[in-house]
Design a protein around this motif. Structure first.
Motif, PDB file in Angstrom:
ATOM      1  N   ILE A 385       0.173  -0.860  -0.394  1.00  0.00           N
ATOM      2  CA  ILE A 385      -0.119   0.639   0.162  1.00  0.00           C
ATOM      3  C   ILE A 385       0.667   1.207  -0.109  1.00  0.00           C
ATOM      4  O   ILE A 385       0.866   1.870  -0.704  1.00  0.00           O
ATOM      5  N   THR A 386       1.576   1.189   1.001  1.00  0.00           N
ATOM      6  CA  THR A 386       2.894   2.616   0.653  1.00  0.00           C
ATOM      7  C   THR A 386       3.490   2.503  -0.175  1.00  0.00           C
ATOM      8  O   THR A 386       3.103   3.741  -1.067  1.00  0.00           O
ATOM      9  N   ASN A 387       3.757   1.631  -0.912  1.00  0.00           N
ATOM     10  CA  ASN A 387       4.044   2.146  -2.534  1.00  0.00           C
ATOM     11  C   ASN A 387       3.360   2.822  -3.676  1.00  0.00           C
ATOM     12  O   ASN A 387       4.258   3.207  -4.545  1.00  0.00           O
ATOM     13  N   LEU A 388       2.308   1.754  -3.372  1.00  0.00           N
ATOM     14  CA  LEU A 388       1.527   2.043  -3.874  1.00  0.00           C
ATOM     15  C   LEU A 388       1.418   3.531  -4.102  1.00  0.00           C
ATOM     16  O   LEU A 388       0.919   4.462  -4.879  1.00  0.00           O
ATOM     17  N   VAL A 389       0.717   4.169  -2.905  1.00  0.00           N
ATOM     18  CA  VAL A 389       0.446   5.732  -2.399  1.00  0.00           C
ATOM     19  C   VAL A 389       1.567   6.340  -2.484  1.00  0.00           C
ATOM     20  O   VAL A 389       1.051   7.617  -3.569  1.00  0.00           O
ATOM     21  N   LYS A 390       2.986   5.826  -2.090  1.00  0.00           N
ATOM     22  CA  LYS A 390       4.081   7.244  -2.794  1.00  0.00           C
ATOM     23  C   LYS A 390       4.350   7.335  -3.550  1.00  0.00           C
ATOM     24  O   LYS A 390       4.722   8.460  -4.343  1.00  0.00           O
ATOM     25  N   ASN A 391       4.258   6.055  -5.015  1.00  0.00           N
ATOM     26  CA  ASN A 391       3.939   6.771  -6.314  1.00  0.00           C
ATOM     27  C   ASN A 391       3.265   7.384  -6.903  1.00  0.00           C
ATOM     28  O   ASN A 391       3.618   8.019  -7.691  1.00  0.00           O
ATOM     29  N   GLY A 392       1.699   7.493  -6.293  1.00  0.00           N
ATOM     30  CA  GLY A 392       0.505   8.312  -6.878  1.00  0.00           C
ATOM     31  C   GLY A 392       1.081   9.408  -6.509  1.00  0.00           C
ATOM     32  O   GLY A 392       0.935  10.436  -7.284  1.00  0.00           O
ATOM     33  N   ILE A 393       1.636   9.413  -4.691  1.00  0.00           N
ATOM     34  CA  ILE A 393       2.114  11.399  -4.328  1.00  0.00           C
ATOM     35  C   ILE A 393       2.668  11.618  -5.706  1.00  0.00           C
ATOM     36  O   ILE A 393       2.850  13.487  -6.008  1.00  0.00           O
ATOM     37  N   GLN A 394       3.724  10.710  -6.060  1.00  0.00           N
ATOM     38  CA  GLN A 394       5.482  11.376  -6.648  1.00  0.00           C
ATOM     39  C   GLN A 394       5.163  11.467  -7.743  1.00  0.00           C
ATOM     40  O   GLN A 394       5.435  12.632  -8.606  1.00  0.00           O
ATOM     41  N   ALA A 395       3.660  11.194  -8.782  1.00  0.00           N
ATOM     42  CA  ALA A 395       2.803  11.265  -9.889  1.00  0.00           C
ATOM     43  C   ALA A 395       2.441  12.446 -10.091  1.00  0.00           C
ATOM     44  O   ALA A 395       1.741  13.457 -10.740  1.00  0.00           O
ATOM     45  N   ILE A 396       2.136  12.956  -9.436  1.00  0.00           N
ATOM     46  CA  ILE A 396       0.227  13.896  -9.034  1.00  0.00           C
ATOM     47  C   ILE A 396       2.100  15.603  -8.638  1.00  0.00           C
ATOM     48  O   ILE A 396       2.467  15.350  -8.358  1.00  0.00           O
ATOM     49  N   PRO A 397       2.145  16.349 -10.363  1.00  0.00           N
ATOM     50  CA  PRO A 397       2.923  17.752 -10.184  1.00  0.00           C
ATOM     51  C   PRO A 397       2.851  18.701  -8.956  1.00  0.00           C
ATOM     52  O   PRO A 397       1.554  18.707  -8.252  1.00  0.00           O
ATOM     53  N   ASP A 399       2.525  22.049  -8.680  1.00  0.00           N
ATOM     54  CA  ASP A 399       1.625  22.655  -8.552  1.00  0.00           C
ATOM     55  C   ASP A 399      -0.115  22.682  -9.728  1.00  0.00           C
ATOM     56  O   ASP A 399      -0.883  23.037 -10.199  1.00  0.00           O
ATOM     57  N   LYS A 400      -0.321  21.456  -9.407  1.00  0.00           N
ATOM     58  CA  LYS A 400      -1.520  20.224  -9.480  1.00  0.00           C
ATOM     59  C   LYS A 400      -2.526  21.022  -8.145  1.00  0.00           C
ATOM     60  O   LYS A 400      -2.404  20.678  -7.409  1.00  0.00           O
ATOM     61  N   VAL A 420      -6.140   1.713  -6.321  1.00  0.00           N
ATOM     62  CA  VAL A 420      -5.052   3.116  -5.750  1.00  0.00           C
ATOM     63  C   VAL A 420      -5.389   4.042  -6.887  1.00  0.00           C
ATOM     64  O   VAL A 420      -4.328   3.587  -7.826  1.00  0.00           O
ATOM     65  N   GLU A 421      -5.687   4.645  -7.035  1.00  0.00           N
ATOM     66  CA  GLU A 421      -6.272   5.979  -8.254  1.00  0.00           C
ATOM     67  C   GLU A 421      -5.576   7.689  -7.305  1.00  0.00           C
ATOM     68  O   GLU A 421      -6.088   8.370  -6.508  1.00  0.00           O
ATOM     69  N   ASP A 422      -4.754   7.778  -8.752  1.00  0.00           N
ATOM     70  CA  ASP A 422      -3.962   9.258  -8.905  1.00  0.00           C
ATOM     71  C   ASP A 422      -4.616   9.304  -9.852  1.00  0.00           C
ATOM     72  O   ASP A 422      -4.753   9.345 -10.840  1.00  0.00           O
ATOM     73  N   ASN A 423      -5.494  10.865  -9.652  1.00  0.00           N
ATOM     74  CA  ASN A 423      -5.264  12.224 -11.183  1.00  0.00           C
ATOM     75  C   ASN A 423      -3.513  13.189 -11.591  1.00  0.00           C
ATOM     76  O   ASN A 423      -3.635  14.218 -11.600  1.00  0.00           O
ATOM     77  N   GLY A 424      -2.902  11.859 -11.083  1.00  0.00           N
ATOM     78  CA  GLY A 424      -1.236  12.564 -11.515  1.00  0.00           C
ATOM     79  C   GLY A 424      -1.086  12.389 -13.291  1.00  0.00           C
ATOM     80  O   GLY A 424      -1.654  12.605 -13.762  1.00  0.00           O
ATOM     81  N   ILE A 425       0.069  12.619 -13.787  1.00  0.00           N
ATOM     82  CA  ILE A 425       0.573  13.230 -15.305  1.00  0.00           C
ATOM     83  C   ILE A 425       0.750  11.403 -16.112  1.00  0.00           C
ATOM     84  O   ILE A 425       0.289  11.615 -17.157  1.00  0.00           O
ATOM     85  N   GLY A 426       0.115  10.418 -15.069  1.00  0.00           N
ATOM     86  CA  GLY A 426       0.214   9.417 -16.131  1.00  0.00           C
ATOM     87  C   GLY A 426       0.894   8.837 -16.541  1.00  0.00           C
ATOM     88  O   GLY A 426       3.066   8.567 -16.732  1.00  0.00           O
ATOM     89  N   VAL A 427       0.880   7.794 -17.346  1.00  0.00           N
ATOM     90  CA  VAL A 427       2.130   6.586 -18.067  1.00  0.00           C
ATOM     91  C   VAL A 427       2.092   6.368 -19.118  1.00  0.00           C
ATOM     92  O   VAL A 427       1.178   6.728 -19.984  1.00  0.00           O
ATOM     93  N   SER A 428       3.172   6.880 -19.561  1.00  0.00           N
ATOM     94  CA  SER A 428       2.885   7.121 -21.561  1.00  0.00           C
ATOM     95  C   SER A 428       3.266   6.061 -22.090  1.00  0.00           C
ATOM     96  O   SER A 428       3.131   4.959 -21.308  1.00  0.00           O
ATOM     97  N   ILE A 473      -3.560  12.530 -17.065  1.00  0.00           N
ATOM     98  CA  ILE A 473      -5.585  11.833 -16.261  1.00  0.00           C
ATOM     99  C   ILE A 473      -5.628  11.399 -14.974  1.00  0.00           C
ATOM    100  O   ILE A 473      -5.683  11.727 -14.170  1.00  0.00           O
ATOM    101  N   GLY A 474      -4.336  10.551 -15.410  1.00  0.00           N
ATOM    102  CA  GLY A 474      -3.974   9.669 -14.009  1.00  0.00           C
ATOM    103  C   GLY A 474      -3.686   8.399 -14.019  1.00  0.00           C
ATOM    104  O   GLY A 474      -3.440   8.323 -15.440  1.00  0.00           O
TER     105      GLY A 474
END
Length: 484
Positions: A385-397, A399-400, A420-428, A473-474
C-alpha cells in the motif's frame, strides 16, 4: 479444406470405411456385369442348341418323307410334322423359300402381319454371304429382347432346300432372380463386413494415434523453465520410434540450453546489479569526497566559525551516508522474498493503518465492508500500500490543482480488490510494458525497485497487479488476491 482440419484418427477411420464401400460397389458392379455377359452367352448357346436339335429332326423328316424333296413341297412335307417339332422343342418354326417368301409356319392361325411374310433383302444377302449360311437378328419390342435365327436346310444331296427361321425370346427372369438373390446375400455379407470394418477402423485408428497423442501431450507439456520427462514407449513403429527419439534428443538439448541460459541470465543479472549498485554508490561518494577535500583545504583551528563549518561538513557527510544506506536497503528488500506467514488479517483495517503514515490531506479511503478477511503478511501488505500510494503522490505535479488519491478496498466474489487511483501525469504508452521491471523509473531519484517489489509480493500470495493509465489524467493500480 475441411478434410485437412479433421484429426488423423478420424481420417484413418473414414479412409477404411470408404475403402470397404468402394470395394463393395466394385464387386457388385463386376458381379452384375458378369451375370449380364453370362446371360448373353447362355441365350446364344441355347438358341444354337435348339437350332441344331430342330435341324436334326427336320433332316429326319426329309429323309423319311414320300413327297419329292423340293422347295415347293416343303409345306406338304412339314404339313403336320412342323407342329410336332415345334411342340417338342418349345419353339415357333417358320419356313421360307430361298427368295425369302413364307412357306409354312408352326403357328396354325395367325393374324395378318403377325408373322413376317418375306425376309428382308439384307438378311437374305447376309445368309448367302456367310460360310455357315446362317444369320441372327436381334431386336427389342415392348421391353423384351428377341433373337431370330435364319439358316439354310438342305436335301440329301446338300442342296439348299429352304430357309429355317426360329424366333427366340430371351427370358431373363430366372437369371435375374439368381442375380437378385446373389446381390442380397452379398449385401448381407457386406453389412457384416462393414460392421467389422468399423470396429477394426476404430481400434486401428486408436492404436495408430495413441502414440502420436502421447507425443503431442508431452510436447504440449514441454517448458523451458522446468525439467521435462522423456517419452518411453515400449512398442511402436519405426516412424514413431524415430519421432520419439527426436523428441528425447530435443529434451536433452533443451535442458542443456536451459542450464546455459539460466547461468547466462544469472551472470548478466549480477553484472547489471553490480553496475547499478556501483553507479548509485558513486553518486553520494563524489560530494563526500569533495566535502572532505574542501574541509582539508579550508580547515583553520583559529577560525572563529570552525565549529559551524565542521557541523555543515558533518551534515553533508551524514546525508550522503543515509543515501548510501537507503540504496543498500532498497536492494536488500528487493532481493528478499516476503515470508508467507499466512496471517489472517482484516484487509480494511491494515490498509487504513498503512495510510496513517501519510500526511497528505488529499488521500481518500473507502471500503465496501468493514471486515474483509484474507491470509497475508501484515508487513508486506503495508509495504504494498505504501509503495503504491507513494508512487501516486510522486506522480502528481506540485502545482497540480485539486490533487487527489483514492484508495478503495472491495470484495468481489472470492477475491479482495484494492485500487489506488491518482490524478497525476499518467504513464506514457512506451513505458507501460516496462512499469514492473526492476531498475525502471521515470523519476530523477530512486532505484526503480518499488513496483517490481510490489508485484513480487502480490504474486507470492497468489494475487495479481494491473494498472490503467491515461497521460495527464491519472493512473489506477488494481491489486487482487484471494480472501478467506
Amino acid at each position: 479444406m475441411r478434410l485437412k482440419k479433421l484429426s488423423l484418427r478420424v481420417r484413418i477411420f473414414f479412409a477404411m470405411i470408404v475403402l470397404v464401400l468402394i470395394a463393395s460397389i466394385l464387386i457388385a458392379g463386376v458381379t452384375i456385369y458378369q451375370y449380364n455377359e453370362e446371360a448373353i452367352d447362355y441365350h446364344k448357346e441355347r438358341l444354337e442348341r435348339k437350332e441344331r436339335a430342330i435341324i436334326s429332326d427336320i433332316n429326319y423328316v426329309i429323309k423319311e418323307t414320300t413327297y419329292p424333296v423340293e422347295t415347293e413341297k416343303v409345306s406338304l412335307i412339314f404339313k403336320d410334322e412342323i407342329y410336332r417339332i415345334a411342340a417338342i422343342h418349345g419353339m415357333k418354326i417358320n419356313f421360307y423359300d430361298l427368295d425369302g417368301t413364307l412357306l409354312k409356319s408352326s403357328k396354325a392361325s395367325f393374324e395378318p402381319d403377325s408373322i413376317i411374310k418375306c425376309i428382308d433383302v439384307e438378311i437374305l444377302n447376309a445368309i448367302s454371304n456367310t460360310a455357315e449360311h446362317r444369320y441372327v437378328v436381334k431386336n427389342e419390342k415392348n421391353g423384351e429382347t428377341f433373337q431370330s435365327s435364319y439358316t439354310y436346310i438342305y436335301d440329301s444331296k446338300s442342296k439348299p432346300l429352304a430357309i429355317l427361321n426360329l424366333p427366340y425370346l430371351e427370358n431373363d427372369d430366372f437369371l435375374n432372380k439368381e442375380l437378385n438373390e446373389f446381390l442380397e446375400r452379398l449385401g448381407y455379407a457386406y453389412l457384416f463386413m462393414m460392421f467389422i470394418a468399423i470396429i477394426l477402423a476404430l481400434l486401428l485408428s486408436k492404436y495408430i494415434t495413441r502414440t502420436l497423442k502421447t507425443v503431442s501431450d508431452k510436447i504440449n507439456e514441454t517448458r523451458l523453465e522446468k525439467r521435462n520427462k522423456k517419452i518411453d514407449i515400449e512398442s511402436s513403429s519405426e516412424e514413431i520410434s524415430t519421432l520419439v527419439n527426436s523428441y528425447n534428443s530435443m529434451i536433452d538439448q533443451l535442458e542443456e540450453s536451459a542450464v546455459q541460459l539460466a547461468t547466462s541470465e544469472r551472470e548478466q543479472a549480477w553484472r547489471e546489479m553490480a553496475k547499478q549498485v556501483a553507479h548509485e554508490i558513486k553518486n553520494p561518494l563524489t560530494p563526500m569526497r569533495l566535502s572532505v577535500q574542501s574541509f582539508q583545504r579550508k580547515f583553520n583551528p583559529e577560525d572563529e566559525n570552525i565549529y559551524q563549518k565542521v557541523d555543515e561538513y558533518s551534515k553533508t557527510l551524514i546525508q550522503q551516508i543515509d543515501t548510501m544506506s537507503s540504496i543498500a536497503s532498497a536492494f536488500s528488500n528487493f532481493a528478499k522474498m516476503p515470508a508467507q506467514k499466512n496471517e489472517t488479517l482484516n484487509v480494511t483495517n491494515i490498509v487504513k493503518l498503512a495510510l496513517d503514515i501519510f500526511s497528505e490531506d488529499y488521500i481518500e479511503f473507502s471500503s465496501d465492508e468493514n471486515e474483509i478477511m484474507a491470509n497475508f503478511d501484515r508487513t508486506q501488505l503495508i509495504r504494498v500500500i505504501t509503495n503504491l500510494v507513494k508512487n501516486g503522490i510522486q506522480a502528481i505535479p506540485h502545482d497540480k490543482e485539486n490533487p487527489k488519491i483514492k484508495v478503495k478496498v472491495a470484495s468481489e466474489n472470492d477475491m479482495v480488490k484494492i485500487t489506488v487511483e491518482d490524478n497525476g501525469i499518467g504513464v506514457s504508452d512506451e513505458n507501460k510494458n516496462k512499469i514492473f521491471e526492476p531498475k525502471f523509473t521515470t523519476k530523477t531519484s530512486g532505484m526503480g525497485l518499488g513496483l517490481a517489489m510490489v508485484k513480487n509480493i502480490v504474486e507470492t500470495y497468489k494475487g495479481s497487479i494491473t494498472f490503467t493509465s491515461q497521460q495527464e489524467i491519472g493512473t489506477t493500480f488494481t491489486v487482487t488476491f484471494p480472501k478467506i
